[in-house]
Design an enzyme around this catalytic site. Sequence first.
Site, PDB file in Angstrom:
ATOM      1  N   SER A 174      49.281  31.661  35.431  1.00  7.76           N
ATOM      2  CA  SER A 174      49.382  32.570  36.569  1.00  7.76           C
ATOM      3  C   SER A 174      50.856  32.771  36.939  1.00  7.76           C
ATOM      4  CB  SER A 174      48.555  32.016  37.734  1.00  7.76           C
ATOM      5  OG  SER A 174      48.369  32.972  38.735  1.00  7.76           O
ATOM      6  N   ASP A 217      38.429  37.456  34.822  1.00  2.00           N
ATOM      7  CA  ASP A 217      39.487  37.063  35.747  1.00  2.00           C
ATOM      8  C   ASP A 217      39.603  38.112  36.847  1.00  2.00           C
ATOM      9  OD1 ASP A 217      41.861  36.339  37.035  1.00  2.00           O
ATOM     10  OD2 ASP A 217      42.796  35.663  35.175  1.00  2.00           O
ATOM     11  N   HIS A 259      39.857  33.120  36.507  1.00  2.00           N
ATOM     12  CA  HIS A 259      41.274  32.717  36.559  1.00  2.00           C
ATOM     13  C   HIS A 259      41.431  31.226  36.280  1.00  2.00           C
ATOM     14  CE1 HIS A 259      45.305  34.036  37.372  1.00  2.00           C
ATOM     15  NE2 HIS A 259      45.495  33.146  38.331  1.00  2.00           N
TER      16      HIS A 259
END
Length: 256
Positions: A76, A204, A233
């Site tokens: 991320s 995601d 995610h």
Amino acid sequence: MTLSTFSHRAPMNSGMWNYQIPAFLTAGMRCVVFDRRGHGRSDLPGRGYDLDRLADDLADLLAHLDLCEVVLVGHSMGAAEVVRYLSRHGDERVSGMVLSAPTTPFLLRTDDNPEGPVEATTAEEVRKIMRRDIGAFVEGTSSADWFGPGYEVSAGLCDWTRRQFFDTPLQVLLSTNDVVVNADQRDELPKITVPALVIQGDADRSAPIDPTGRRTHALLPDSRLVVIDGAGHGLFMSDPDRYNTEVLAFIGTLPH
């Protein structure tokens, strides 16, 4: 011995890699995990959450430990941090990188970035919710959203994940959210020549794969894309065996 460093997502901490480290150690690798400034056990300086400073922190860590032939793993915002490290400090110490559910190349929707998945007004509304009630923000993401539909995990694992949001100071949450939404790395990615793995779930919702992972893969000169069906995610926890297998297989292709 291959070495990997692990850059966690905001606002979690190095503990998010719990399900990776045993597999990597078993594979004979050396692992270095760290808490980004303001997260976990690191100091809370109150400033310095821009990508340049975070990349410099990573550079300081690699230099302090004199690490070479490193595989940089970033999830991320950690992926954006890894990219900025390479564009800012070069790849002398690096043999490859793994961008896990990346927020790259540019999340904010603008006139010249119509593919951006985040509207400026939406981002500001999210920060307003954070300022008012972080619990409301956390509860806005369900277990299915985070782990992906079809991946069942224990209530304890969900609670542990959410607790990391509550334990991160609000100023850090607000600062890193602003940074990750506004980071434009479209010009950086094509200049990075180390081999790269982009790994992401196709469910995601935090960083939808088409404007993030697929675009990132297309911009990198030397990369492969692995898509995990139905994962969200939190794919590193949804199916850690598959995730670890893919990352280790990629690392196995790198020159030693």
